[in-house]
Structures are given as structure tokens and as C-alpha cells.
Design an enzyme around this catalytic site. Structure first.
Site, PDB file in Angstrom:
ATOM      1  N   ASP A   1      -9.706  -3.733  -5.336  1.00 16.52           N
ATOM      2  CA  ASP A   1      -9.101  -2.878  -4.312  1.00 16.52           C
ATOM      3  C   ASP A   1      -9.778  -1.505  -4.309  1.00 16.52           C
ATOM      4  O   ASP A   1      -9.827  -0.819  -5.332  1.00 16.52           O
ATOM      5  CB  ASP A   1      -7.600  -2.727  -4.595  1.00 16.52           C
ATOM      6  CG  ASP A   1      -6.828  -2.164  -3.417  1.00 16.52           C
ATOM      7  OD1 ASP A   1      -7.410  -1.392  -2.629  1.00 16.52           O
ATOM      8  OD2 ASP A   1      -5.646  -2.496  -3.278  1.00 16.52           O
TER       9      ASP A   1
ATOM     10  N   SER B   1       0.839  -1.188   0.000  1.00 19.09           N
ATOM     11  CA  SER B   1       0.000   0.000   0.000  1.00 19.09           C
ATOM     12  C   SER B   1       0.882   1.250   0.000  1.00 19.09           C
ATOM     13  O   SER B   1       1.664   1.444  -0.921  1.00 19.09           O
ATOM     14  CB  SER B   1      -0.962  -0.041   1.191  1.00 19.09           C
ATOM     15  OG  SER B   1      -1.981   0.909   1.045  1.00 19.09           O
TER      16      SER B   1
ATOM     17  N   HIS C   1      -8.015  -4.884  -1.328  1.00 18.33           N
ATOM     18  CA  HIS C   1      -6.786  -4.360  -0.744  1.00 18.33           C
ATOM     19  C   HIS C   1      -6.124  -5.338   0.219  1.00 18.33           C
ATOM     20  O   HIS C   1      -4.911  -5.385   0.315  1.00 18.33           O
ATOM     21  CB  HIS C   1      -7.088  -3.049  -0.012  1.00 18.33           C
ATOM     22  CG  HIS C   1      -5.881  -2.203   0.245  1.00 18.33           C
ATOM     23  ND1 HIS C   1      -5.143  -1.637  -0.771  1.00 18.33           N
ATOM     24  CD2 HIS C   1      -5.285  -1.828   1.404  1.00 18.33           C
ATOM     25  CE1 HIS C   1      -4.145  -0.939  -0.246  1.00 18.33           C
ATOM     26  NE2 HIS C   1      -4.207  -1.042   1.063  1.00 18.33           N
TER      27      HIS C   1
END
Length: 686
Positions: free
Chosen positions: A623, A538, A658
Site C-alpha cells: 500500500d 482508508s 491500497h
């Protein structure tokens, strides 16, 4: 690694992106079109290439998966906690991916009641996630959130715990949580904006009514804020919070029944952060008021909540970050961080008692866990370290005796924490700062510069990566890998200023800190550039992207998971989830100063011709935080500009978001893939 497979070549359709009289050319902007046949075809080709490039490691991946799964106690259960007359816990059954949420009435000897069996609920779904559930005060109705897409848009449903009937009501597009008023028929919940997925509204729902009739209680119109709702531990108040990166605001109302009459606690003032707890006839505020950079605790009467009435209770300290408070009838428990280490302070309300829990390791992770009851002298906390599995401990705050309720079991028969060495070192940064590093390795690993080393960091949002234990990581350590956590700026390991020095126009400190840690680890003979690897996910994927643009020669391979790499374009698009709420973290590129600074480090904008290391990039098609197209475009541009013979491979999980795959064992398969990539680069095949 196989070298003769031809990677996908993404077509180039240049799009000119103009801002502040500056033009950027994005050859792969077409990938932003979700669900288009061309995009889906390209991602399919990328996954085919990934499969071909890693086909020779499939057996090894299966071995790693079996090994990691073999360390896990499959029929495990959490330590029960008591709430409102029931004991609640979560348990797993052998061979099953998802937990069962259970409770027992009155006593742990009572019959088990299965509230939710996520294995049954997940059946037929390629992805499944249940948000935490909440039970009405009369213990009869449970509200729970379900996501079967992985976009973090939860549907709230209700279950009658007496009849076990699932009610017909469905409340869609929420954050998943529901907060009960004390009347047992009213819940409050957060709803998301359909496009940006920002939680921007608080609604009130009454059981038995259609969700279309739900009442809007609060709407957050500032696009840089998100909103949420919770009940005070005292059960007296419902509180609505509105937060941005550096500003807070709360509203509160009686929890007695389903009111819509909320009062502002303290109106938002830019730069003022505060959090609110309630006890007896007062509120307790954790805040940075009066330039309390590392935060302090203040107190105010419940009928005078504006900040002119706040009085200091725990003063600000320059060398100690105040992270959290937990309120009990006789004690205040303060979670602190000093010199990077967790500390738990116990203070009685009458000031007769004030002490710290003793921790004697060089580096460790300790924190309070589930402490729901006010009227108790037992504090429950967790403890672990890089070489020490997690324990859940009940601590008697009066006698100062502790009872270990559970120690994480590591199956397989050969684990001993004495087999692993744990250290903390400090690397010199370019500007003279000292960067802490937590390190663990097998005692038989020779520190002669030839050991493979995986360096990990995050470095954003003030999120601190504590040196916690991982049974999964043993698969690397037992094969000679060293594991190092770089506590770089952008996190709060060394206090709030450590965070402030790694954001906005100081963001590059995050990247140079990581590079300086790498150079230090090489200089100290832990490893060499031929054996050094880096991992981040991320915002940590942004870190990896920036680092390999700045110092690609330091690493043999890197893994970037769900990486945030197209920083400028994403931050200019306020329709993308999370963008507007991120302005205080990264800056607003509509301001030329921030635009220029972002452009100078954005991994996608700086992927120029250079000899890149071996790279594995992973993402999820659904995501909601980092859209799939960022890593997809980045990989295409990296390949076009790579002057080395190293491989750049990309996998897009078409069923995940995610957080990757759902289910404890499916997630292990993803880790096995990552580890096989690293081990293969080292020539380790079993």
C-alpha cells in the site's frame, strides 16, 4: 467465531516520539521497517491467526463468492464510444479476471481489433493493473501504463497499433497516463518522487528517443502540491495542473507540437480553486472565486486568462454545489448537487434552452459519463440507485428523448428491484445539524430492532458517497441485513460547507456524525447495538478507528480496510507518500494546535483500555497510501488494551496495495471474506 486460538503477541520495543514538549511512546514503532525479517515474520503470524480464526467460514466464503460471481454477466462489454473515427469499448470473457480493450474502425459492424488483452499481460504476475491508455491523433500508437507491484508506480510503454509491435521504450515511476501532442510523436507525462510518490514533475518524451533524454517541462517544488497533465477537449491546448487541497494553478501551451513553452493561466493564490475547460476562443473556469463556496462558472478570452478578466457565466448559489461542467458545441451541461441529490442541467449557449433532466426517485446516483465529441447533441449519462442496477443512457439534448443503451444484467434469475425498499432519512447531530442517510433493505426484512445493519461512510476530502447499486451487496440484503450510507460531514453531499465542517479543526464532526447516525438507526428500530456493524476504508478506516474509541458499545463488529490510524506519526513524517499534500485536509502537526487536535482523535494514540467490538482489519503490504505498519501496529495495541472477549483479527495481503487484489474475481474473494465475518457474527452460516 472460534475463541480458543491464541493471537500473535507483538513484542514491545518502546520508542519515544517527542514534539512540542510532548512525548508519545510507541511500543510497536519497529514494525515500520519494511522487509525486515521480524516484520515479515509477524505479518505471517497475523495471517496464520486470521486463517485459523476464519477456517470455519471457508466453505461459506466459497459459497458467497460463487453467489456473487453468479450474478455477474461474465462475457460483458461496455457501451462503445466514438473517438477520432474509431469505436472504443472494453469487454470481458467468461472465466477471465481481466478486460480486453478493443476498437473498431468507422463502424460497429467493422472487425474487432484487440488493442490490449490484460489477461495475457497479467500472466505471471500476482498483481496487475493497466492505467487508462491514450492513442495518438493519427490512431497509430497507444501509450499505456502498467503496475505489477500495486504501489501505483506505473511504467509507460508504447504499442504500434498498425504492426502490433510493443516498442522498446519504458518510462518508469509515472502516474500511468500519457498525453499526446497533435504531432503524433510527443507525449507528456507525470513522474513521481521516488520516496514520497508525489507526482511532482511533468516531462516531455519524443517517440524514438531514450527516456533518459526526456525534457523536464515543469517541476512542482511545493511539497503540498501534486501536478498532472491533460489535453483540452477542444484538442487545442495541453494543460498542466498543480493542486493542493484548497489551491489550484494551471499552465497551458499549444497542443500542435511538442512545445515546452507553457504559460501560467492564473498564478496560485491560497484558497483560490479553479478548473479549466476550453471551447472556441474562450476558457471556461469552474471556481470558488469571490467567496463562491459552492463554486460557479466563469468565462475569459483565451488570450486574457488572469482572473481580473474572468466574467460570471453560471453564478454562485448558496443551496447548490456546482460539481462539474461538460462543454458541447451548442450546449453547456452542468452537474450540480442540491439537498444531496445529483442534478444534470442542460443550457444552450444562446440561452434559449435551460432545463434539468427529470429524476423522480427519493435517492439515486446520476452523472455524465464518456462525452468526448464537441459537435454532438447527444449527452451520455449513467443512472442507478440503491435498488436499481446501472443504466447507460444517450440523451438527445434537442428533442429531450432518451435511449437506454445498456442496463446492468443481474444474473441468477430472481432479482427484482421491487424486492428492495429504499429510503432517505435524516439523523439529528449533536450540534443540531441534520445528517442524511441512504438506506436499503429487502422488503421482507422486519424493522423491529433485531435486523442486522451495516453502516458505511467515508467522510474526508470532500468525497461524496452516492447511493449507488451493488449486485454484490445483495448477498447481505437477501440474508436480512439493512445497508445504510451515512452522508457525514467531511464529504460534499450537502455542499462545500458540509466538507469544510468535517476537516482540519472540525474533523471530529465526521466521527460524531457517524455515531449520531448509529444512535438514530437504533432509536428508529432499524437495528440494535447487538446487530449494528460499521465499515470504512482508508480515511474511512480512520473514521472506524475513531468511532470505536469514542463509542465502542454501539457496535457488535466493525471492518476497517487499509485504515489510516496512526495520524500524528504519519503526518509528522514528510518522507511518507501523500503526507505533505494532506496538510490542508488534516492540518500540519508541526503546528502545535493541529498536533494537539490530531492527537486527541488519532485512533492509534487513543487505543486505551476498553471493551472493543469484534474487529476485522485488512491491509496490503505494498500500500502506497496507508503504509501496512499503521494497521499492524494498531491491531497490536488494540489487542493489548481490549477488555472484552471479542476478537480482533488482521489480514495483510502480501501481494496487494491500497486497492486490494487485482482482477474482478480475486477482488470478490476479499468481499466474501468481509461478508463472512459479518454474517458469522450474526450466526448466519449459509
Amino acid at each position: 467465531m472460534i475463541k480458543n486460538t491464541i493471537p500473535p503477541v507483538a513484542k514491545k520495543l518502546p520508542v519515544q516520539l517527542e514534539k512540542h514538549n510532548d512525548t508519545r511512546v510507541d511500543d510497536y514503532f519497529w514494525m515500520n521497517e519494511r522487509d525486515s525479517p521480524e516484520v515479515l515474520s509477524h505479518l505471517k503470524e497475523e495471517n496464520r491467526y486470521y486463517d485459523e480464526m476464519t477456517a470455519h467460514t471457508k466453505a461459506f466464503q466459497a459459497q458467497l463468492f460463487k453467489e456473487m460471481k453468479g450474478r455477474i454477466k461474465e462475457d460483458d462489454a461496455s457501451v462503445p464510444y466514438k473517438h477520432n473515427g474509431y469505436w472504443y469499448y472494453r469487454r470481458f470473457e467468461t472465466g477471465k479476471d481481466y478486460p480486453l480493450y478493443c476498437r473498431k474502425e468507422g463502424s460497429l459492424d467493422a472487425p474487432e481489433i484487440i488493442v490490449f488483452d490484460n489477461n495475457e499481460m497479467a500472466d505471471g504476475h500476482s498483481y496487475f493493473s493497466q492505467a487508462s491508455y491514450s492513442v495518438s491523433e493519427d490512431n497509430t500508437i497507444a501509450a499505456y501504463g502498467i503496475d505489477t507491484v500495486s504501489r501505483r508506480q506505473y511504467t509507460i510503454r508504447f504499442k504500434n497499433l498498425v504492426t502490433e509491435e510493443i516498442l522498446n521504450t519504458e518510462i518508469k515511476n509515472t502516474t500511468g497516463g500519457a498525453v499526446w501532442a497533435n504531432d503524433n510523436k510527443t507525449v507528456y507525462y507525470s513522474r513521481k518522487d521516488e520516496e514520497t510518490l508525489r507526482s511532482n514533475q511533468i516531462f516531455k518524451h519524443t517517440l524514438g528517443t531514450d527516456p533518459s533524454e526526456d525534457v523536464l517541462v515543469y517541476q512542482e517544488d511545493d511539497e503540498t502540491f501534486y501536478t498532472y497533465v491533460f489535453k483540452s477537449k477542444s484538442k487545442k491546448y495541453i494543460l498542466i495542473g498543480s493542486d493542493s487541497t484548497m489551491t489550484s494553478e494551471f499552465r497551458f501551451a499549444s497542443a500542435a507540437r511538442g512545445t515546452t513553452d507553457f504559460k501560467v493561466f492564473q498564478e496560485r493564490t491560497r484558497g483560490l480553486e479553479y478548473a479549466v475547460s476550453h471551447y472556441d476562443d474562450a476558457f471556461y473556469i469552474q471556481t470558488n472565486k469571490d467567496k463562491a463556496t459552492n463554486f460557479k462558472v466563469m468565462r475569459t478570452p483565451e488570450n486574457q486568462t488572469a482572473m481580473q478578466y474572468w466574467e460570471d457565466l453560471i453564478p454562485h448559489r448558496e443551496d447548490t454545489l456546482l460539481e462539474d461542467v461538460e462543454i458541447f458545441k451548442k450546449y453547456l451541461v452542468i452537474s450540480e448537487r442540491s439537498n444531496g441529490l445529483n442534478k444534470i442541467r442542460i443550457k444552450s449557449w444562446d440561452d434559449r434552452v435551460d432545463y434539468y433532466l427529470p429524476f423522480d426517485n427519493e435517492t439515486y446516483d446520476a452523472y455524465p459519463t464518456t462525452n468526448i465529441d464537441f459537435d454532438t447533441h447527444i449527452l451520455r449519462y449513467a443512472y442507478n440507485a440503491l435498488n436499481t442496477p446501472a443504466s447507460v443512457i444517450d440523451f438527445n439534448m434537442e428533442t429531450q428523448e432518451k435511449t437506454i443503451l445498456k442496463e446492468q444484467e443481474i444474473l441468477g434469475g430472481n432479482f427484482s428491484k421491487d424486492n428492495y425498499k429504499m429510503e432517505r432519512s435524516w439523523a439529528p447531530a449533536q450540534d443540531g445539524a441534520k445528517i442524511p442517510i441512504s438506506i436499503v433493505y429487502h422488503k421482507d426484512t422486519v424493522l423491529d430492532g433485531n435486523a442486522p445493519l451495516l453502516q458505511y461512510a467515508y467522510g474526508s476530502y470532500g468525497s461524496t458517497i452516492d447511493p449507488s447499486f451493488s449486485s454484490i451487496r445483495l448477498s447481505l440484503l437477501d440474508r436480512g441485513f439493512i445497508y445504510a450510507i451515512a452522508h457525514i460531514r467531511g464529504g460534499e453531499y450537502l455542499g462545500r460547507k458540509w466538507y469544510e465542517d468535517g476537516k482540519l479543526l472540525k474533523k471530529k464532526n465526521t466521527f460524531t456524525d457517524f455515531i449520531d447516525v448509529s444512535k438514530f438507526l437504533i432509536a428508529q428500530n432499524y437495528t440494535s447495538s447487538k446487530h449494528l456493524y460499521a465499515y470504512g476504508g482508508s480515511a474511512g478506516g480512520l473514521l472506524i478507528g475513531a468511532v470505536i474509541n469514542m463509542a465502542p458499545e454501539l457496535y457488535n463488529g466493525v471492518i476497517a480496510a487499509v485504515p489510516f490510524v496512526d495520524v500524528v506519526t504519519t503526518m509528522l513524517d514528510d518522507t511518507i507518500p501523500l503526507t505533505t499534500g494532506e496538510y490542508d485536509e488534516w492540518g500540519n502537526p508541526n503546528d502545535k494546535e493541529y498536533y494537539d487536535y490530531m492527537k486527541s482523535y488519532s485512533p492509534y494514540d487513543n487505543a486505551f483500555a476498553k471493551a472493543y467490538p469484534n474487529i476485522l482489519v485488512t491491509t496490503g503490504y505494498h500500500d502506497s497510501q496507508v503504509q501496512y505498519w499503521e494497521p499492524a501496529k494498531w491491531v497490536a495495541k488494540l489487542r493489548k488494551n481490549n477488555t472484552s472477549n471479542n476478537q480482533i483479527i488482521f489480514q495483510c495481503n502480501m501481494d496487494a496495495g491500497h486497492g486490494g487484489a487485482s482482477g474482478r474475481f480475486e477482488a470478490l474473494k476479499e468481499v466474501a471474506q468481509d461478508y463472512a465475518f459479518l454474517l458469522d457474527l450474526e450466526g448466519i452460516t449459509k
